[in-house]
Scaffold this motif. Structure first.
Motif, PDB file in Angstrom:
ATOM      1  N   PRO A 183       0.817  -0.741   0.140  1.00 40.35           N
ATOM      2  CA  PRO A 183       0.177  -0.281  -0.023  1.00 40.35           C
ATOM      3  C   PRO A 183       0.485   1.058   0.101  1.00 40.35           C
ATOM      4  CG  PRO A 183      -0.502  -0.765   2.197  1.00 40.35           C
ATOM      5  CD  PRO A 183       0.885  -2.164   0.886  1.00 40.35           C
TER       6      PRO A 183
ATOM      7  N   ALA B 178      -5.015   6.030   1.916  1.00 36.94           N
ATOM      8  CA  ALA B 178      -4.710   7.545   0.749  1.00 36.94           C
ATOM      9  C   ALA B 178      -4.472   6.742  -0.313  1.00 36.94           C
ATOM     10  CB  ALA B 178      -3.204   8.123   1.906  1.00 36.94           C
TER      11      ALA B 178
ATOM     12  N   GLN C 257      -5.514  -1.903   3.061  1.00 32.22           N
ATOM     13  CA  GLN C 257      -5.423  -1.192   3.745  1.00 32.22           C
ATOM     14  C   GLN C 257      -5.680   0.094   4.653  1.00 32.22           C
ATOM     15  OE1 GLN C 257      -3.017   2.357   3.963  1.00 32.22           O
ATOM     16  NE2 GLN C 257      -3.079   1.313   5.867  1.00 32.22           N
TER      17      GLN C 257
ATOM     18  N   TYR D 117      -6.348   3.061   7.592  1.00 35.55           N
ATOM     19  CA  TYR D 117      -5.385   3.674   8.463  1.00 35.55           C
ATOM     20  C   TYR D 117      -6.674   4.674   9.381  1.00 35.55           C
ATOM     21  CZ  TYR D 117      -1.357   4.846   6.133  1.00 35.55           C
ATOM     22  OH  TYR D 117       0.817   4.193   5.981  1.00 35.55           O
TER      23      TYR D 117
ATOM     24  N   THR E  83      -2.551  -1.132   9.650  1.00 34.04           N
ATOM     25  CA  THR E  83      -1.517  -0.338   9.711  1.00 34.04           C
ATOM     26  C   THR E  83      -1.173   0.225  10.877  1.00 34.04           C
ATOM     27  OG1 THR E  83      -0.641   0.092   7.268  1.00 34.04           O
ATOM     28  CG2 THR E  83       0.640   1.244   8.714  1.00 34.04           C
TER      29      THR E  83
ATOM     30  N   LYS F  54      -0.219  -4.614  10.276  1.00 36.83           N
ATOM     31  CA  LYS F  54       0.955  -4.121   9.385  1.00 36.83           C
ATOM     32  C   LYS F  54       1.510  -3.184  10.231  1.00 36.83           C
ATOM     33  CE  LYS F  54       2.740  -1.968   5.076  1.00 36.83           C
ATOM     34  NZ  LYS F  54       3.233  -0.554   5.374  1.00 36.83           N
TER      35      LYS F  54
ATOM     36  N   SER G 265       7.433  -5.420   9.483  1.00 43.39           N
ATOM     37  CA  SER G 265       7.349  -3.729   8.477  1.00 43.39           C
ATOM     38  C   SER G 265       7.538  -2.260   9.445  1.00 43.39           C
ATOM     39  CB  SER G 265       6.225  -3.621   7.643  1.00 43.39           C
ATOM     40  OG  SER G 265       6.575  -2.761   6.598  1.00 43.39           O
TER      41      SER G 265
ATOM     42  N   ASP H  42       8.290  -6.628   4.776  1.00 38.77           N
ATOM     43  CA  ASP H  42       8.572  -5.927   3.387  1.00 38.77           C
ATOM     44  C   ASP H  42       9.517  -4.877   4.090  1.00 38.77           C
ATOM     45  OD1 ASP H  42       7.065  -3.528   4.985  1.00 38.77           O
ATOM     46  OD2 ASP H  42       5.305  -3.696   4.048  1.00 38.77           O
ATOM     47  N   GLY H  43      10.230  -3.622   3.288  1.00 37.67           N
ATOM     48  CA  GLY H  43      11.109  -3.222   3.552  1.00 37.67           C
ATOM     49  C   GLY H  43      11.961  -3.739   3.101  1.00 37.67           C
TER      50      GLY H  43
ATOM     51  N   ARG I 291      14.417  -5.724  -3.023  1.00 36.81           N
ATOM     52  CA  ARG I 291      14.980  -4.914  -4.162  1.00 36.81           C
ATOM     53  C   ARG I 291      14.652  -6.240  -5.054  1.00 36.81           C
ATOM     54  NH1 ARG I 291      12.969  -1.834  -1.846  1.00 36.81           N
ATOM     55  NH2 ARG I 291      13.586   0.426  -1.068  1.00 36.81           N
TER      56      ARG I 291
ATOM     57  N   GLY J  43       7.626  -2.210  -2.276  1.00 33.31           N
ATOM     58  CA  GLY J  43       7.409  -1.116  -2.085  1.00 33.31           C
ATOM     59  C   GLY J  43       7.751  -0.166  -2.694  1.00 33.31           C
ATOM     60  N   ARG J  44       8.678   0.781  -2.975  1.00 28.90           N
ATOM     61  CA  ARG J  44       9.660   1.669  -3.731  1.00 28.90           C
ATOM     62  C   ARG J  44       9.931   1.138  -5.450  1.00 28.90           C
ATOM     63  NH1 ARG J  44      11.086   3.088   1.446  1.00 28.90           N
ATOM     64  NH2 ARG J  44      10.710   4.873   1.956  1.00 28.90           N
TER      65      ARG J  44
HETATM   66  C1  LIG Z   1       5.398   6.506  -1.617  1.00 30.60           C
HETATM   67  C2  LIG Z   1       5.010   5.610  -0.365  1.00 30.60           C
HETATM   68  C3  LIG Z   1       3.774   5.695   0.044  1.00 30.60           C
HETATM   69  C4  LIG Z   1       3.518   4.613   1.806  1.00 30.60           C
HETATM   70  N1  LIG Z   1       1.927   4.515   1.922  1.00 30.60           N
HETATM   71  C5  LIG Z   1       1.387   4.006   2.643  1.00 30.60           C
HETATM   72  C6  LIG Z   1       0.419   4.003   3.398  1.00 30.60           C
HETATM   73  O1  LIG Z   1      -0.229   5.036   2.846  1.00 30.60           O
HETATM   74  N2  LIG Z   1      -0.143   2.735   3.819  1.00 30.60           N
HETATM   75  C7  LIG Z   1       1.350   2.283   4.205  1.00 30.60           C
HETATM   76  O2  LIG Z   1       0.826   1.100   4.967  1.00 30.60           O
HETATM   77  N3  LIG Z   1       1.948   2.248   4.216  1.00 30.60           N
HETATM   78  C8  LIG Z   1       2.666   3.042   3.186  1.00 30.60           C
HETATM   79  N4  LIG Z   1       4.292   3.519   2.660  1.00 30.60           N
HETATM   80  C9  LIG Z   1       4.832   1.721   3.540  1.00 30.60           C
HETATM   81  C10 LIG Z   1       4.779   0.742   2.518  1.00 30.60           C
HETATM   82  O3  LIG Z   1       3.522  -0.223   2.410  1.00 30.60           O
HETATM   83  C11 LIG Z   1       5.533  -0.217   2.587  1.00 30.60           C
HETATM   84  O4  LIG Z   1       6.146  -0.462   3.545  1.00 30.60           O
HETATM   85  C12 LIG Z   1       7.260   0.123   2.215  1.00 30.60           C
HETATM   86  O5  LIG Z   1       7.325   0.767   1.111  1.00 30.60           O
HETATM   87  C13 LIG Z   1       8.713  -1.561   2.281  1.00 30.60           C
HETATM   88  O6  LIG Z   1       9.810  -0.473   2.243  1.00 30.60           O
HETATM   89  P1  LIG Z   1      10.639  -0.392   0.332  1.00 30.60           P
HETATM   90  O7  LIG Z   1       9.318   0.311  -0.352  1.00 30.60           O
HETATM   91  O8  LIG Z   1      11.647   0.386   0.881  1.00 30.60           O
HETATM   92  O9  LIG Z   1      10.322  -2.069   0.009  1.00 30.60           O
HETATM   93  C14 LIG Z   1       4.143   3.431   1.748  1.00 30.60           C
HETATM   94  C15 LIG Z   1       5.762   3.687   1.147  1.00 30.60           C
HETATM   95  C16 LIG Z   1       6.442   4.839   0.384  1.00 30.60           C
HETATM   96  C17 LIG Z   1       7.359   4.421  -0.370  1.00 30.60           C
END
Ligand SMILES: Cc1cc2nc3c(=O)[nH]c(=O)nc-3n(C[C@H](O)[C@H](O)[C@H](O)COP(=O)(O)O)c2cc1C
Length: 404
Positions: free
Chosen positions: A88, A119, A138, A140, A166, A265, A287, A320-321, A324, A343-344
């Motif tokens: 998400p 969001a 997900q 909030y 989350t 999460k 996470s 997650d996290g 790559r 994610g990213r």
């Molecule tokens: C731009 C962005 C927005 C995010 N928004 C949310 C969100 O709305 N809700 C949420 O639970 N996690 C959010 N996250 C966290 C991601 O769900 C995820 O845990 C995280 O991106 C994992 O790390 P990585 O991108 O480095 O792999 C967001 C992450 C990024 C990069």
């Protein structure tokens, strides 16, 4: 037409996540790129997430020909073609007009699941329609329990298969890149903001044109009907009354009011894993919000083993996290995760090519995974366990070659 050709040419040059990141940096205004790329404070946790993956080493088995590594699995009985879901991520309409709809479609056509952010840039109903049977929601907490209940009821009605609560946004973190850039995705279009951000935006005319044609969306689609101060994440100060991440009481409410799987999460300790189990959750996501919340929190791969040990036989554990590469997915699975969230890397893909860009990144992870399995002599992800990884620490010390 010309634009899509340009997009295809650009995607063809993306061989790995770092290529995607570099090109996304050239595509997005600084504020938007940093919003995606950045983390909290010194970004120690952000960096540590990827380092922890890189420090893990495989123990490959040779002399085995694996023609077609088996990578499909099930999550709460739902089939996924490989164990990578799209995470998400809020604010995606700033990255590309297709935003969450593009992501959800890319995930569904790859045979996996998109976890739709509270969001999101499109409403949860619009996203559900775009990718039937392939979406989790997900959650909030907006404007106290009321906003949260509204989202859960709507997610239920729209057919979301699971809810992911989350719990790690108690307050908006100190994301210094965003503060410096004066960036917030709930900003208003006004003269002051236009003057402040004008120079960054002028350097990215393609992005700007695309954004203007998209109607310059600043609103979070799911909160459109709620009062303005219900909108959270107004960086740098996220918290308005009641708009913090759900507490365990809220998790209990969700559990009572949603029949499908409920996951938490943001779990980083065995204690919270047990708590999730006690609350009747079905799963959890290890996470740290991609290093975007508490800087100094551990890397997810550093704590995954203790959580798996505590509750892995009773809950489905995702992580997650820092994922790559396809090899990272295998490492997380070997440590006991059932699946991971990407994610990213997919967000960078989205910036480059909308849905096609996300599909490109997801497919890249899948092919890397399968190739690594062939190189490891591993025929199925279901065979992965700790025996496929070197024990932690210095390998030469352990083998007795070097003195301690
Ligand atoms: C731009 C962005 C927005 C995010 N928004 C949310 C969100 O709305 N809700 C949420 O639970 N996690 C959010 N996250 C966290 C991601 O769900 C995820 O845990 C995280 O991106 C994992 O790390 P990585 O991108 O480095 O792999 C967001 C992450 C990024 C990069």
């Amino acid at each position: 037409m010309a634009l899509s050709k340009l997009q295809r040419t650009r995607l063809a040059r993306v061989l790995n996540y770092e290529d995607a990141r570099r090109l996304a940096k050239r595509t997005l205004p600084r504020g938007v790129f940093d919003y995606v790329d950045g983390g909290a404070e010194d970004e120690v946790t952000l960096r540590r997430n990827t380092e922890a993956f890189q420090e893990l080493r495989f123990r490959p088995r040779m002399g085995i020909w694996v023609a077609e590594p088996a990578v499909s699995t099930t999550l709460f009985g739902q089939h996924v073609s490989f164990p990578v879901l799209t995470a998400p991520c809020g604010g995606m309409r700033l990255v590309h007009p297709q935003a969450d709809v593009g992501v959800a479609r890319a995930a569904a056509s790859a045979g996996t699941i998109h976890v739709v952010s509270s969001a999101s840039g499109f409403s949860l109903e619009e996203i559900a329609e775009s990718s039937p049977d392939r979406h989790w929601f997900q959650l909030y907490r907006y404007r106290g329990r009321g906003g949260m209940e509204n989202l859960v009821h709507r997610a239920k009605a729209a057919g979301y298969q699971a809810i992911v609560v989350t719990v790690d946004i108690q307050v908006g973190a100190k994301r210094e890149r965003d503060w410096r850039n004066g960036f917030s995705y709930s900003m208003r279009v006004n003269v002051a903001n236009a003057l402040r951000l004008g120079p960054q935006l002028a350097r990215r005319p393609f992005w700007l044109a695309r954004y203007i044609l998209d109607g310059m969306p600043f609103q979070l689609a799911n909160t459109a009907g709620m009062t303005p101060d219900a909108v959270p994440m107004a960086l740098p100060e996220m918290t308005s009354a009641g708009s913090h991440s759900p507490t365990w009481d809220d998790v209990a409410w969700v559990r009572q009011n949603f029949d499908g799987p409920v996951l938490v999460k943001g779990v980083l300790t065995a204690e919270d894993g047990r708590k999730a189990l006690d609350m009747g959750c079905d799963g959890l996501v290890v996470s740290n919000h991609g290093g975007r919340q508490l800087d100094g929190a551990p890397a997810t791969m550093d704590v995954l083993p203790e959580i798996v040990e505590a509750v892995g036989d009773q809950l489905e554990i995702l992580a997650d996290g820092g994922v790559r590469r396809g090899g990272d997915v295998l490492k997380a699975l070997a440590l006991g995760a059932k699946a991971v969230l990407l994610g990213r890397p997919y967000v960078w893909g989205l910036a480059l090519g909308g849905q096609d860009g996300v599909a490109h990144m997801v497919e890249m992870v899948r092919t890397e995974m399968q190739r690594s399995m062939q190189l490891m002599g591993c025929s199925s992800i279901h065979d992965l366990d700790r025996s496929w990884l070197m024990p932690p620490g210095n390998a030469l010390n352990r083998s007795g070659i070097l003195p301690d």
